[in-house]
Design a protein around this motif. Sequence first.
Motif, PDB file in Angstrom:
ATOM      1  N   GLY A   1      38.119  39.106  45.641  1.00 25.32           N
ATOM      2  CA  GLY A   1      39.505  38.788  45.316  1.00 25.32           C
ATOM      3  C   GLY A   1      39.670  37.768  44.199  1.00 25.32           C
ATOM      4  O   GLY A   1      40.789  37.352  43.891  1.00 25.32           O
ATOM      5  N   GLY A   2      38.581  37.377  43.592  1.00 23.21           N
ATOM      6  CA  GLY A   2      38.633  36.367  42.545  1.00 23.21           C
ATOM      7  C   GLY A   2      39.382  36.799  41.304  1.00 23.21           C
ATOM      8  O   GLY A   2      40.121  36.002  40.710  1.00 23.21           O
ATOM      9  N   TYR A   3      39.203  38.053  40.901  1.00 24.26           N
ATOM     10  CA  TYR A   3      39.932  38.535  39.721  1.00 24.26           C
ATOM     11  C   TYR A   3      41.438  38.462  39.962  1.00 24.26           C
ATOM     12  O   TYR A   3      42.179  37.940  39.124  1.00 24.26           O
ATOM     13  CB  TYR A   3      39.568  39.983  39.390  1.00 24.26           C
ATOM     14  CG  TYR A   3      38.277  40.210  38.656  1.00 24.26           C
ATOM     15  CD1 TYR A   3      37.898  39.432  37.575  1.00 24.26           C
ATOM     16  CD2 TYR A   3      37.440  41.270  39.013  1.00 24.26           C
ATOM     17  CE1 TYR A   3      36.714  39.683  36.891  1.00 24.26           C
ATOM     18  CE2 TYR A   3      36.263  41.524  38.330  1.00 24.26           C
ATOM     19  CZ  TYR A   3      35.903  40.728  37.264  1.00 24.26           C
ATOM     20  OH  TYR A   3      34.744  40.989  36.580  1.00 24.26           O
ATOM     21  N   ASP A   4      41.890  38.983  41.086  1.00 24.08           N
ATOM     22  CA  ASP A   4      43.328  38.983  41.375  1.00 24.08           C
ATOM     23  C   ASP A   4      43.893  37.566  41.417  1.00 24.08           C
ATOM     24  O   ASP A   4      44.959  37.295  40.856  1.00 24.08           O
ATOM     25  CB  ASP A   4      43.625  39.688  42.704  1.00 24.08           C
ATOM     26  CG  ASP A   4      43.480  41.194  42.623  1.00 24.08           C
ATOM     27  OD1 ASP A   4      43.771  41.769  41.556  1.00 24.08           O
ATOM     28  OD2 ASP A   4      43.079  41.794  43.637  1.00 24.08           O
ATOM     29  N   LEU A   5      43.172  36.680  42.060  1.00 26.82           N
ATOM     30  CA  LEU A   5      43.626  35.294  42.152  1.00 26.82           C
ATOM     31  C   LEU A   5      43.704  34.663  40.764  1.00 26.82           C
ATOM     32  O   LEU A   5      44.695  34.010  40.420  1.00 26.82           O
ATOM     33  CB  LEU A   5      42.687  34.494  43.054  1.00 26.82           C
ATOM     34  CG  LEU A   5      43.033  33.016  43.230  1.00 26.82           C
ATOM     35  CD1 LEU A   5      44.428  32.849  43.816  1.00 26.82           C
ATOM     36  CD2 LEU A   5      41.987  32.352  44.112  1.00 26.82           C
ATOM     37  N   ALA A   6      42.674  34.875  39.957  1.00 28.22           N
ATOM     38  CA  ALA A   6      42.660  34.291  38.611  1.00 28.22           C
ATOM     39  C   ALA A   6      43.787  34.850  37.752  1.00 28.22           C
ATOM     40  O   ALA A   6      44.409  34.106  36.987  1.00 28.22           O
ATOM     41  CB  ALA A   6      41.301  34.535  37.951  1.00 28.22           C
ATOM     42  N   VAL A   7      44.070  36.140  37.881  1.00 29.06           N
ATOM     43  CA  VAL A   7      45.174  36.730  37.120  1.00 29.06           C
ATOM     44  C   VAL A   7      46.491  36.097  37.547  1.00 29.06           C
ATOM     45  O   VAL A   7      47.302  35.687  36.705  1.00 29.06           O
ATOM     46  CB  VAL A   7      45.213  38.266  37.290  1.00 29.06           C
ATOM     47  CG1 VAL A   7      46.528  38.846  36.785  1.00 29.06           C
ATOM     48  CG2 VAL A   7      44.042  38.914  36.559  1.00 29.06           C
ATOM     49  N   ARG A   8      46.708  35.994  38.837  1.00 31.28           N
ATOM     50  CA  ARG A   8      47.964  35.392  39.328  1.00 31.28           C
ATOM     51  C   ARG A   8      48.097  33.946  38.843  1.00 31.28           C
ATOM     52  O   ARG A   8      49.154  33.535  38.382  1.00 31.28           O
ATOM     53  CB  ARG A   8      48.028  35.440  40.854  1.00 31.28           C
ATOM     54  CG  ARG A   8      48.350  36.817  41.395  1.00 31.28           C
ATOM     55  CD  ARG A   8      48.779  36.775  42.857  1.00 31.28           C
ATOM     56  NE  ARG A   8      47.869  36.051  43.735  1.00 31.28           N
ATOM     57  CZ  ARG A   8      46.799  36.602  44.330  1.00 31.28           C
ATOM     58  NH1 ARG A   8      46.500  37.867  44.130  1.00 31.28           N
ATOM     59  NH2 ARG A   8      46.041  35.872  45.134  1.00 31.28           N
TER      60      ARG A   8
END
Length: 103
Positions: A89-96
């Motif tokens: 879930g790191g990509y999604d968190l970083a995008v947000r």
Amino acid sequence: MKRRPGDIETQGDEIDALAAAINGLRGSDEVRAFLEDLCTPAELESMTDRWRVVPLLQEGIPYREIHERTQVSVTTIGRVARTLDRGAGGYDLAVRRSRGRAG
């Protein structure tokens, strides 16, 4: 000594220490300086390639079109897509967070 891919699970403390070091940095200038010191130019290129395709995948753009736009390999695009699907879930968190919407 280089570790085998399966050894990532045994590196928990080392990954935690690296994450703590990154977390202690203030602002993108400090993070950039750290990354430039830590990574080879090829590693930085690989990471930036992956990061560039994340928003395009989230928009549902087909792999071939992403490749045409970015010149990132279809193999890399597929790996990023799998990570978006099944990763931590790191990509999604970083995008947000990079868009100002903490999650």
